[in-house]
Design an enzyme around this catalytic site. Structure first.
Site, PDB file in Angstrom:
ATOM      1  N   TYR A 125       2.920   4.788  -6.738  1.00  0.00           N
ATOM      2  CA  TYR A 125       2.265   4.939  -5.714  1.00  0.00           C
ATOM      3  C   TYR A 125       2.621   3.456  -4.418  1.00  0.00           C
ATOM      4  O   TYR A 125       3.387   2.594  -4.774  1.00  0.00           O
ATOM      5  CB  TYR A 125       0.843   4.311  -5.921  1.00  0.00           C
ATOM      6  CG  TYR A 125       0.010   3.414  -5.948  1.00  0.00           C
ATOM      7  CD1 TYR A 125      -0.417   2.068  -5.242  1.00  0.00           C
ATOM      8  CD2 TYR A 125       0.118   2.706  -7.598  1.00  0.00           C
ATOM      9  CE1 TYR A 125      -1.091   1.033  -5.499  1.00  0.00           C
ATOM     10  CE2 TYR A 125      -0.456   1.839  -7.854  1.00  0.00           C
ATOM     11  CZ  TYR A 125      -0.797   1.210  -6.545  1.00  0.00           C
ATOM     12  OH  TYR A 125      -1.078  -0.788  -7.271  1.00  0.00           O
ATOM     13  N   CYS A 126       2.894   3.932  -3.285  1.00  0.00           N
ATOM     14  CA  CYS A 126       2.505   3.237  -2.429  1.00  0.00           C
ATOM     15  C   CYS A 126       1.548   3.311  -1.791  1.00  0.00           C
ATOM     16  O   CYS A 126       0.590   2.678  -1.889  1.00  0.00           O
ATOM     17  CB  CYS A 126       4.765   3.645  -1.944  1.00  0.00           C
ATOM     18  SG  CYS A 126       4.309   4.074  -0.680  1.00  0.00           S
ATOM     19  N   TRP A 127       1.219   2.332   0.051  1.00  0.00           N
ATOM     20  CA  TRP A 127       0.700   2.015   0.748  1.00  0.00           C
ATOM     21  C   TRP A 127       0.403   2.977   0.980  1.00  0.00           C
ATOM     22  O   TRP A 127      -1.223   3.427   0.605  1.00  0.00           O
ATOM     23  CB  TRP A 127       1.465   1.167   2.105  1.00  0.00           C
ATOM     24  CG  TRP A 127      -0.113   1.188   3.141  1.00  0.00           C
ATOM     25  CD1 TRP A 127      -0.201   1.981   4.236  1.00  0.00           C
ATOM     26  CD2 TRP A 127      -1.278   0.403   2.751  1.00  0.00           C
ATOM     27  NE1 TRP A 127      -1.055   1.747   4.966  1.00  0.00           N
ATOM     28  CE2 TRP A 127      -1.758   1.121   3.990  1.00  0.00           C
ATOM     29  CE3 TRP A 127      -1.381  -0.136   1.950  1.00  0.00           C
ATOM     30  CZ2 TRP A 127      -2.956  -0.025   4.301  1.00  0.00           C
ATOM     31  CZ3 TRP A 127      -2.823  -0.669   2.123  1.00  0.00           C
ATOM     32  CH2 TRP A 127      -3.260  -0.500   3.331  1.00  0.00           C
TER      33      TRP A 127
ATOM     34  N   TYR B  84      -1.600   4.030  -2.117  1.00  0.00           N
ATOM     35  CA  TYR B  84      -3.042   2.465  -2.436  1.00  0.00           C
ATOM     36  C   TYR B  84      -4.464   2.987  -1.883  1.00  0.00           C
ATOM     37  O   TYR B  84      -5.439   2.512  -2.317  1.00  0.00           O
ATOM     38  CB  TYR B  84      -2.474   1.310  -2.191  1.00  0.00           C
ATOM     39  CG  TYR B  84      -3.387   0.675  -1.862  1.00  0.00           C
ATOM     40  CD1 TYR B  84      -4.493  -0.383  -2.940  1.00  0.00           C
ATOM     41  CD2 TYR B  84      -4.345   0.085  -0.691  1.00  0.00           C
ATOM     42  CE1 TYR B  84      -5.366  -1.656  -3.053  1.00  0.00           C
ATOM     43  CE2 TYR B  84      -5.191  -0.747  -0.612  1.00  0.00           C
ATOM     44  CZ  TYR B  84      -5.709  -1.706  -1.969  1.00  0.00           C
ATOM     45  OH  TYR B  84      -6.872  -2.643  -1.580  1.00  0.00           O
TER      46      TYR B  84
END
Length: 356
Positions: free
Chosen positions: A96-98, A125
């Site tokens: 996952y990223c932002w 996130y």
């Protein structure tokens, strides 16, 4: 090559299905908060992210993407040669990223081409953060809480640790918040986590508890240092029965001097904490306290602080609303043996409470 899969939820049961949870955000983003158990394998460093973002806004989106892609390729290659070098062909990572966008998908594409069954968390996130908010702010927890209460310096934190060692379910809010829960409670070598990180840590503990067994918590105000206890838990704490530890003032003062040795040995930190008292002590009182510190009479200083600030605050809090009681434990001393005996007695009372 494996197809990239998508995960729509971020509850602990779903996250637990993966061999690794990879947070592809920058180290600064990861440090503020992350999903429990996640490892930080950033596709952009803090500096690279700032550079690419500036170029994207001020110069050219195309140039920003090209430069960002080069950074991502190099960083993912480094992770493949280091952190991911020993992963087998059956490896199943969640990335996952932002917000589940370019960074996580870029990394996922490379890892899937290695042959790993790779999944991206939809929404990134922010999906995890929505889960935290829903559980801690919009829901109630069916916990059978029991509080360990008492005046400052009565050994509550140490007793809580002894209860955990005895197999009791415990939530140590001060450990989660990296703070001892008082005006002098800051830890010199451990800054407090962000509010988001505190909540993520707390939710990880809550998810692991057995709701059919009692859970013991130290009585706190609504904040531990600068970290706020979320409403779902705070409301349960406010209605929980409590066992009170009681010890003579002189014994508590001696205990505080031992427990706060770091503050005692740091005069600048001590003076600063004294100036932050909610009830301003006044110039003459501050001078008198400074003279006690100069003389090394920290027990007398602790007694003065208990009389002016801590004990009245505890009495005020004790008068607020109904406070179900499991009794008071009178402690003549606060040495290890006495606290062990207190922990054993609390176990007995908690088990009797649970059997009702």
């Amino acid at each position: 090559m494996s197809a990239i899969e998508i995960l729509e939820t971020a509850d602990p049961e779903s996250l637990a299905r993966y061999d690794a949870i990879i947070d592809a955000r920058s180290p600064a983003e990861f440090a503020e908060d992350h999903a429990p158990g996640a490892v930080n394998l950033p596709v952009l460093t803090n500096e690279e992210r700032a550079e690419v973002g500036t170029i994207y806004v001020q110069e050219s989106r195309f140039r920003a993407r090209r430069i960002g892609a080069a950074y991502i390729a190099r960083n993912v290659a480094r992770h493949l040669e280091t952190a991911l070098a020993d992963r087998p062909g059956s490896f199943k990572p969640l990335i996952y990223c932002w917000r589940g966008g370019q960074r996580s998908n870029a990394m996922a594409m490379i890892l899937s081409q290695v042959g790993w069954r790779t999944t991206v968390l939809s929404g990134g996130y922010r999906t995890w953060r929505r889960h935290v908010t829903a559980r801690l702010y919009d829901a109630s927890w069916p916990l059978r809480l029991v509080l360990v209460d008492g005046y400052t310096g009565s050994g509550k934190t140490e007793v809580l640790q002894k209860l955990a060692a005895r197999g009791q379910q415990v939530i140590d809010l001060e450990a989660l918040a990296a703070h001892r829960g008082s005006l002098f409670g800051g830890l010199a070598d451990r800054p407090q986590p962000s509010q988001k990180m505190f909540e993520s840590r707390l939710l990880g503990i809550l998810h692991g508890l057995d709701p059919d067994r009692p859970v013991i918590v130290e009585a706190e105000s609504s904040k531990v240092g600068e970290r706020m206890i979320p409403p779902a838990l705070w409301q349960a704490m406010a209605a929980a029965p409590r066992v009170e530890l009681s010890a003579p003032a002189q014994v508590r003062a001696a205990y505080l001097v031992r427990a706060y040795r770091d503050i005692v040995e740091d005069r600048a930190a001590l003076d600063e904490a004294l100036r932050r008292l909610p009830t301003p002590p006044g110039r003459k009182r501050l001078q008198a306290w400074g003279e006690l510190a100069d003389a090394g009479d920290f027990e007398a200083l602790a007694l003065a602080l208990m009389e002016l600030h801590y004990d009245p605050a505890y009495r005020r809090a004790s008068r607020k609303g109904a406070r179900p009681s499991l009794g008071v434990l009178e402690l003549a001393g606060l040495e290890a043996a006495a606290l062990d005996a207190a922990a054993d007695e609390i176990v007995r009372r908690v088990e009797a409470f649970a059997a009702r």
